[in-house]
Design a protein around this motif. Sequence first.
Motif, PDB file in Angstrom:
ATOM      1  N   ILE A   1       1.455 -61.851  28.586  1.00  0.00           N
ATOM      2  CA  ILE A   1       1.861 -62.792  27.540  1.00  0.00           C
ATOM      3  C   ILE A   1       3.014 -63.654  28.073  1.00  0.00           C
ATOM      4  O   ILE A   1       3.195 -64.796  27.663  1.00  0.00           O
ATOM      5  CB  ILE A   1       2.303 -62.024  26.262  1.00  0.00           C
ATOM      6  N   ASN A   2       3.785 -63.098  29.001  1.00  0.00           N
ATOM      7  CA  ASN A   2       4.916 -63.788  29.618  1.00  0.00           C
ATOM      8  C   ASN A   2       4.401 -64.922  30.516  1.00  0.00           C
ATOM      9  O   ASN A   2       3.606 -64.693  31.426  1.00  0.00           O
ATOM     10  CB  ASN A   2       5.716 -62.753  30.430  1.00  0.00           C
ATOM     11  N   ASP A   3       4.871 -66.147  30.258  1.00  0.00           N
ATOM     12  CA  ASP A   3       4.409 -67.327  31.004  1.00  0.00           C
ATOM     13  C   ASP A   3       4.625 -67.208  32.511  1.00  0.00           C
ATOM     14  O   ASP A   3       3.742 -67.558  33.296  1.00  0.00           O
ATOM     15  CB  ASP A   3       5.114 -68.602  30.514  1.00  0.00           C
ATOM     16  N   LYS A   4       5.804 -66.738  32.926  1.00  0.00           N
ATOM     17  CA  LYS A   4       6.104 -66.641  34.363  1.00  0.00           C
ATOM     18  C   LYS A   4       5.166 -65.660  35.053  1.00  0.00           C
ATOM     19  O   LYS A   4       4.652 -65.932  36.130  1.00  0.00           O
ATOM     20  CB  LYS A   4       7.556 -66.195  34.587  1.00  0.00           C
ATOM     21  N   ILE A   5       4.978 -64.517  34.418  1.00  0.00           N
ATOM     22  CA  ILE A   5       4.085 -63.494  34.983  1.00  0.00           C
ATOM     23  C   ILE A   5       2.648 -64.022  35.020  1.00  0.00           C
ATOM     24  O   ILE A   5       1.965 -63.930  36.041  1.00  0.00           O
ATOM     25  CB  ILE A   5       4.172 -62.174  34.172  1.00  0.00           C
ATOM     26  N   ARG A   6       2.186 -64.579  33.915  1.00  0.00           N
ATOM     27  CA  ARG A   6       0.806 -65.090  33.832  1.00  0.00           C
ATOM     28  C   ARG A   6       0.564 -66.183  34.876  1.00  0.00           C
ATOM     29  O   ARG A   6      -0.444 -66.158  35.580  1.00  0.00           O
ATOM     30  CB  ARG A   6       0.510 -65.611  32.424  1.00  0.00           C
ATOM     31  N   ASN A   7       1.491 -67.126  35.000  1.00  0.00           N
ATOM     32  CA  ASN A   7       1.318 -68.210  35.977  1.00  0.00           C
ATOM     33  C   ASN A   7       1.270 -67.688  37.408  1.00  0.00           C
ATOM     34  O   ASN A   7       0.461 -68.136  38.220  1.00  0.00           O
ATOM     35  CB  ASN A   7       2.414 -69.265  35.821  1.00  0.00           C
ATOM     36  N   GLU A   8       2.122 -66.727  37.725  1.00  0.00           N
ATOM     37  CA  GLU A   8       2.131 -66.116  39.062  1.00  0.00           C
ATOM     38  C   GLU A   8       0.778 -65.448  39.335  1.00  0.00           C
ATOM     39  O   GLU A   8       0.185 -65.625  40.391  1.00  0.00           O
ATOM     40  CB  GLU A   8       3.274 -65.101  39.174  1.00  0.00           C
ATOM     41  N   ILE A   9       0.298 -64.689  38.383  1.00  0.00           N
ATOM     42  CA  ILE A   9      -0.962 -63.957  38.563  1.00  0.00           C
ATOM     43  C   ILE A   9      -2.138 -64.920  38.701  1.00  0.00           C
ATOM     44  O   ILE A   9      -2.961 -64.790  39.607  1.00  0.00           O
ATOM     45  CB  ILE A   9      -1.188 -62.961  37.408  1.00  0.00           C
ATOM     46  N   LEU A  10      -2.214 -65.906  37.828  1.00  0.00           N
ATOM     47  CA  LEU A  10      -3.346 -66.834  37.863  1.00  0.00           C
ATOM     48  C   LEU A  10      -3.332 -67.706  39.112  1.00  0.00           C
ATOM     49  O   LEU A  10      -4.385 -68.110  39.595  1.00  0.00           O
ATOM     50  CB  LEU A  10      -3.372 -67.699  36.598  1.00  0.00           C
ATOM     51  N   SER A  11      -2.160 -67.969  39.664  1.00  0.00           N
ATOM     52  CA  SER A  11      -2.048 -68.812  40.858  1.00  0.00           C
ATOM     53  C   SER A  11      -2.306 -68.065  42.159  1.00  0.00           C
ATOM     54  O   SER A  11      -2.803 -68.644  43.121  1.00  0.00           O
ATOM     55  CB  SER A  11      -0.650 -69.432  40.946  1.00  0.00           C
ATOM     56  N   ASN A  12      -1.949 -66.781  42.211  1.00  0.00           N
ATOM     57  CA  ASN A  12      -1.900 -66.099  43.511  1.00  0.00           C
ATOM     58  C   ASN A  12      -2.621 -64.763  43.608  1.00  0.00           C
ATOM     59  O   ASN A  12      -2.566 -64.127  44.658  1.00  0.00           O
ATOM     60  CB  ASN A  12      -0.430 -65.874  43.890  1.00  0.00           C
ATOM     61  N   HIS A  13      -3.260 -64.312  42.544  1.00  0.00           N
ATOM     62  CA  HIS A  13      -3.845 -62.968  42.564  1.00  0.00           C
ATOM     63  C   HIS A  13      -5.211 -62.980  41.868  1.00  0.00           C
ATOM     64  O   HIS A  13      -5.571 -63.949  41.220  1.00  0.00           O
ATOM     65  CB  HIS A  13      -2.902 -61.976  41.871  1.00  0.00           C
ATOM     66  N   LEU A  14      -5.952 -61.892  41.994  1.00  0.00           N
ATOM     67  CA  LEU A  14      -7.211 -61.726  41.262  1.00  0.00           C
ATOM     68  C   LEU A  14      -6.907 -60.951  39.983  1.00  0.00           C
ATOM     69  O   LEU A  14      -6.361 -59.848  40.039  1.00  0.00           O
ATOM     70  CB  LEU A  14      -8.233 -60.946  42.095  1.00  0.00           C
ATOM     71  N   SER A  15      -7.245 -61.526  38.839  1.00  0.00           N
ATOM     72  CA  SER A  15      -6.911 -60.880  37.565  1.00  0.00           C
ATOM     73  C   SER A  15      -8.163 -60.414  36.836  1.00  0.00           C
ATOM     74  O   SER A  15      -9.167 -61.133  36.771  1.00  0.00           O
ATOM     75  CB  SER A  15      -6.102 -61.838  36.685  1.00  0.00           C
ATOM     76  N   PHE A  16      -8.080 -59.206  36.311  1.00  0.00           N
ATOM     77  CA  PHE A  16      -9.193 -58.565  35.610  1.00  0.00           C
ATOM     78  C   PHE A  16      -8.730 -58.147  34.216  1.00  0.00           C
ATOM     79  O   PHE A  16      -7.828 -57.324  34.080  1.00  0.00           O
ATOM     80  CB  PHE A  16      -9.668 -57.317  36.363  1.00  0.00           C
ATOM     81  N   TYR A  17      -9.377 -58.712  33.209  1.00  0.00           N
ATOM     82  CA  TYR A  17      -9.100 -58.378  31.813  1.00  0.00           C
ATOM     83  C   TYR A  17     -10.065 -57.279  31.397  1.00  0.00           C
ATOM     84  O   TYR A  17     -11.273 -57.490  31.353  1.00  0.00           O
ATOM     85  CB  TYR A  17      -9.242 -59.633  30.963  1.00  0.00           C
ATOM     86  N   LEU A  18      -9.531 -56.107  31.096  1.00  0.00           N
ATOM     87  CA  LEU A  18     -10.351 -54.989  30.627  1.00  0.00           C
ATOM     88  C   LEU A  18     -10.489 -55.132  29.110  1.00  0.00           C
ATOM     89  O   LEU A  18      -9.572 -54.821  28.356  1.00  0.00           O
ATOM     90  CB  LEU A  18      -9.711 -53.649  31.010  1.00  0.00           C
ATOM     91  N   ASN A  19     -11.625 -55.640  28.699  1.00  0.00           N
ATOM     92  CA  ASN A  19     -11.859 -55.994  27.303  1.00  0.00           C
ATOM     93  C   ASN A  19     -12.658 -54.906  26.584  1.00  0.00           C
ATOM     94  O   ASN A  19     -13.713 -54.494  27.051  1.00  0.00           O
ATOM     95  CB  ASN A  19     -12.616 -57.328  27.260  1.00  0.00           C
ATOM     96  N   TRP A  20     -12.133 -54.469  25.458  1.00  0.00           N
ATOM     97  CA  TRP A  20     -12.775 -53.458  24.615  1.00  0.00           C
ATOM     98  C   TRP A  20     -12.857 -53.982  23.194  1.00  0.00           C
ATOM     99  O   TRP A  20     -12.062 -54.828  22.793  1.00  0.00           O
ATOM    100  CB  TRP A  20     -11.950 -52.166  24.603  1.00  0.00           C
ATOM    101  N   SER A  21     -13.750 -53.424  22.409  1.00  0.00           N
ATOM    102  CA  SER A  21     -13.837 -53.813  21.002  1.00  0.00           C
ATOM    103  C   SER A  21     -12.574 -53.357  20.275  1.00  0.00           C
ATOM    104  O   SER A  21     -11.900 -52.403  20.680  1.00  0.00           O
ATOM    105  CB  SER A  21     -15.067 -53.191  20.339  1.00  0.00           C
ATOM    106  N   GLU A  22     -12.292 -54.042  19.199  1.00  0.00           N
ATOM    107  CA  GLU A  22     -11.133 -53.736  18.368  1.00  0.00           C
ATOM    108  C   GLU A  22     -11.158 -52.270  17.900  1.00  0.00           C
ATOM    109  O   GLU A  22     -10.147 -51.592  17.907  1.00  0.00           O
ATOM    110  CB  GLU A  22     -11.194 -54.670  17.154  1.00  0.00           C
ATOM    111  N   SER A  23     -12.343 -51.800  17.503  1.00  0.00           N
ATOM    112  CA  SER A  23     -12.443 -50.438  16.962  1.00  0.00           C
ATOM    113  C   SER A  23     -12.120 -49.387  18.028  1.00  0.00           C
ATOM    114  O   SER A  23     -11.454 -48.387  17.735  1.00  0.00           O
ATOM    115  CB  SER A  23     -13.824 -50.185  16.356  1.00  0.00           C
ATOM    116  N   VAL A  24     -12.554 -49.605  19.271  1.00  0.00           N
ATOM    117  CA  VAL A  24     -12.247 -48.660  20.351  1.00  0.00           C
ATOM    118  C   VAL A  24     -10.742 -48.655  20.605  1.00  0.00           C
ATOM    119  O   VAL A  24     -10.122 -47.591  20.692  1.00  0.00           O
ATOM    120  CB  VAL A  24     -13.021 -49.016  21.650  1.00  0.00           C
ATOM    121  N   LEU A  25     -10.157 -49.823  20.710  1.00  0.00           N
ATOM    122  CA  LEU A  25      -8.712 -49.916  20.969  1.00  0.00           C
ATOM    123  C   LEU A  25      -7.905 -49.292  19.839  1.00  0.00           C
ATOM    124  O   LEU A  25      -6.943 -48.564  20.081  1.00  0.00           O
ATOM    125  CB  LEU A  25      -8.294 -51.373  21.176  1.00  0.00           C
TER     126      LEU A  25
END
Length: 170
Positions: free
Chosen positions: A86-110
């Motif tokens: 959620i942090n802009d600095k962290i997100r920008n660093e990750i999106l610019s220089n790394h491979l990012s994987f969002y582990l997405n689950w349904s609301e009910s599981v979470l």
Amino acid sequence: MNSFKNLVFLGMMGSGKSSIGNLVSKKLNLPFIDIDDLIVKGAGMSISEIFAKKGEDYFRTLEEQITLKSLENINNVVSLGGGAFINDKIRNEILSNHLSFYLNWSESVLLKRIKDSKKRPLAFNSTDQEIRKLIKKRSQIYSKAQFKINCNKLTKNEIVRKIIKIYELN
């Protein structure tokens, strides 16, 4: 395969970032970094204690410093805390220089995984509605990750295989 980038796992608390990250790191024989563990070690207290004694702002500042410092290293598997992306600095660093994987689950599981967890200060004592609202809000930001893994119908090993396949193609 781009072995100069970190593989970074993000998603809601309870989405398996640490367990999946750890399995991927073992399969790829890469070091594993769990940001929440580093925060706990650095602060000398649990995340719940940090929230209770120092507040969320203090935690987020610590999280930003430790995450950005950890991302300076290359060729690691990194598990973020639930709120780090959620942090802009962290997100920008990750999106610019790394491979990012969002582990997405349904609301009910979470919801089932995080409800009333004393380890999760933002979820403990929250109503189902409040947790749902947090999931919805954060999911919009998580979806900016390069790769979205829909985990609901997959086993841990299937998730790991899918991530490794993507990694090997990039």
